[in-house]
Write a protein that holds these residues in place. Structure first.
Motif, PDB file in Angstrom:
ATOM      1  N   GLY A 173     -20.299  44.880  11.187  1.00 60.60           N
ATOM      2  CA  GLY A 173     -21.716  44.687  10.920  1.00 60.60           C
ATOM      3  C   GLY A 173     -21.977  43.521   9.996  1.00 60.60           C
ATOM      4  O   GLY A 173     -21.083  42.698   9.726  1.00 60.60           O
ATOM      5  N   PRO A 174     -23.194  43.415   9.490  1.00 63.87           N
ATOM      6  CA  PRO A 174     -23.596  42.277   8.663  1.00 63.87           C
ATOM      7  C   PRO A 174     -22.641  42.039   7.489  1.00 63.87           C
ATOM      8  O   PRO A 174     -22.243  42.985   6.792  1.00 63.87           O
ATOM      9  N   LEU A 197     -19.095  39.024  18.045  1.00 67.10           N
ATOM     10  CA  LEU A 197     -18.855  39.193  16.618  1.00 67.10           C
ATOM     11  C   LEU A 197     -19.900  38.449  15.790  1.00 67.10           C
ATOM     12  O   LEU A 197     -20.374  38.969  14.771  1.00 67.10           O
ATOM     13  N   ALA A 198     -20.261  37.239  16.212  1.00 69.47           N
ATOM     14  CA  ALA A 198     -21.236  36.452  15.466  1.00 69.47           C
ATOM     15  C   ALA A 198     -22.572  37.182  15.362  1.00 69.47           C
ATOM     16  O   ALA A 198     -23.214  37.180  14.298  1.00 69.47           O
ATOM     17  N   LYS A 199     -22.997  37.823  16.443  1.00 71.88           N
ATOM     18  CA  LYS A 199     -24.250  38.573  16.403  1.00 71.88           C
ATOM     19  C   LYS A 199     -24.155  39.768  15.465  1.00 71.88           C
ATOM     20  O   LYS A 199     -25.114  40.113  14.770  1.00 71.88           O
ATOM     21  N   LYS A 200     -22.986  40.389  15.430  1.00 73.51           N
ATOM     22  CA  LYS A 200     -22.808  41.581  14.601  1.00 73.51           C
ATOM     23  C   LYS A 200     -22.759  41.240  13.111  1.00 73.51           C
ATOM     24  O   LYS A 200     -23.345  41.948  12.288  1.00 73.51           O
ATOM     25  N   THR A 248     -24.851  36.335   7.075  1.00 72.23           N
ATOM     26  CA  THR A 248     -24.101  36.575   5.843  1.00 72.23           C
ATOM     27  C   THR A 248     -22.611  36.787   6.106  1.00 72.23           C
ATOM     28  O   THR A 248     -21.832  36.912   5.162  1.00 72.23           O
ATOM     29  N   GLY A 249     -22.220  36.853   7.383  1.00 69.36           N
ATOM     30  CA  GLY A 249     -20.822  37.063   7.728  1.00 69.36           C
ATOM     31  C   GLY A 249     -20.120  35.773   8.095  1.00 69.36           C
ATOM     32  O   GLY A 249     -20.657  34.672   7.951  1.00 69.36           O
ATOM     33  N   ARG A 250     -18.887  35.930   8.585  1.00 73.82           N
ATOM     34  CA  ARG A 250     -18.072  34.776   8.950  1.00 73.82           C
ATOM     35  C   ARG A 250     -17.144  35.167  10.084  1.00 73.82           C
ATOM     36  O   ARG A 250     -16.525  36.242  10.051  1.00 73.82           O
TER      37      ARG A 250
END
Length: 264
Positions: A41-42, A60-63, A67-69
């Motif tokens: 998740g985020p 994965l990018a959408k999930k 704020t993620g990578r």
């Protein structure tokens, strides 16, 4: 994946894109089911090893959101390059020969990669070292030796030819260093590496349009290798491709073993 001088299925060949599309159709639902179960998740930091195509990286990018990578690596990034925008970073990287592209990852995932890597032990160790404590590792790899046939129901000449060509393809893979029984060992290897809560399952597609698309693309991609090695003739390959196109055979893939666990 392996270095390009040893890897049989070069990402830059035309058929590679067809193979990636078929893999996505066949295996994305299983992969995404496992990743959903992990709670991706985020804000998550993820390393997609041997990314190849874009389907898993884009998911994965959408999930993980802004704020993620997501670090997507491969020895040949030509197919995954279109996904290179925040939060996705694309890097040329050999997991079996280089240090990890970061540390503290919440998730590391590789699908249909390690079976082709010469130094699988180093690659697996590198992936685990890059995880944060409590981080998740998901390795998904084929086991062609567990189910070696294109047509498990070998009831006629077309199926017999298909299985003979699959035998030739498996020989080419083995000659390039692929481990054709790697998938079944994944649960034990993850436990021996110190991961906790190790689990595994397998997915075995038996008949679908994607199975036929994968078979056609694979045989066309390795056609010259099969002929040069004396494993098939051009006439036999043409006949097999026509049989695949006719849609009268039940075509299978090798079982894909998914194994996962947590870093202590």
């Amino acid at each position: 994946m392996m270095r390009t001088d040893g890897y049989l299925l070069d990402n830059r060949q035309t058929e590679a894109g067809e193979r990636f599309d078929a893999f996505a159709s066949l295996f994305d639902p299983t992969t995404f089911r496992h990743l959903e179960g992990f709670g991706v998740g985020p804000g998550w930091r993820c390393w997609e090893v041997g990314a190849g195509g874009t389907s898993v990286v884009s998911w994965l990018a959408k999930k993980v959101g802004p704020t993620g990578r997501v670090v997507a690596t491969d020895i040949d990034t030509s197919r995954v390059a279109p996904a290179a925008r925040p939060p996705v970073e694309v890097r040329v990287h050999d997991v079996g020969a280089e240090e990890p592209p970061g540390e503290g990852f919440d998730l590391v995932h590789a699908r249909l990669v390690l079976v082709h890597v010469p130094d699988r032990e180093r690659a697996l160790r590198s992936m685990i070292e890059s995880l944060r404590p409590g981080g998740r590792l998901l390795i998904e790899d084929a086991d062609p030796a567990l189910q070696p046939l294109t047509c498990p129901d070998e009831h006629g000449p077309a199926e017999q030819l298909a299985n003979r060509l699959r035998t030739g393809f498996r020989r080419l893979l083995a000659d390039r260093g692929a481990d054709l029984s790697y998938g079944r060992r994944l649960p034990r290897l993850l436990r021996e590496a110190g991961l906790r809560r190790v689990q595994a399952d397998a997915y075995f597609p038996l008949t679908s349009p994607a199975c036929a698309a994968l078979e056609s693309a694979t045989i066309r991609q390795v056609r010259a290798d099969l002929v040069t090695a004396g494993l098939a003739t051009d006439e036999e390959i043409d006949r097999h491709l026509a049989n695949v196109e006719a849609g009268t055979m039940d075509l299978a893939t090798a079982p894909m073993i998914s194994a996962w666990g947590r870093k202590a």
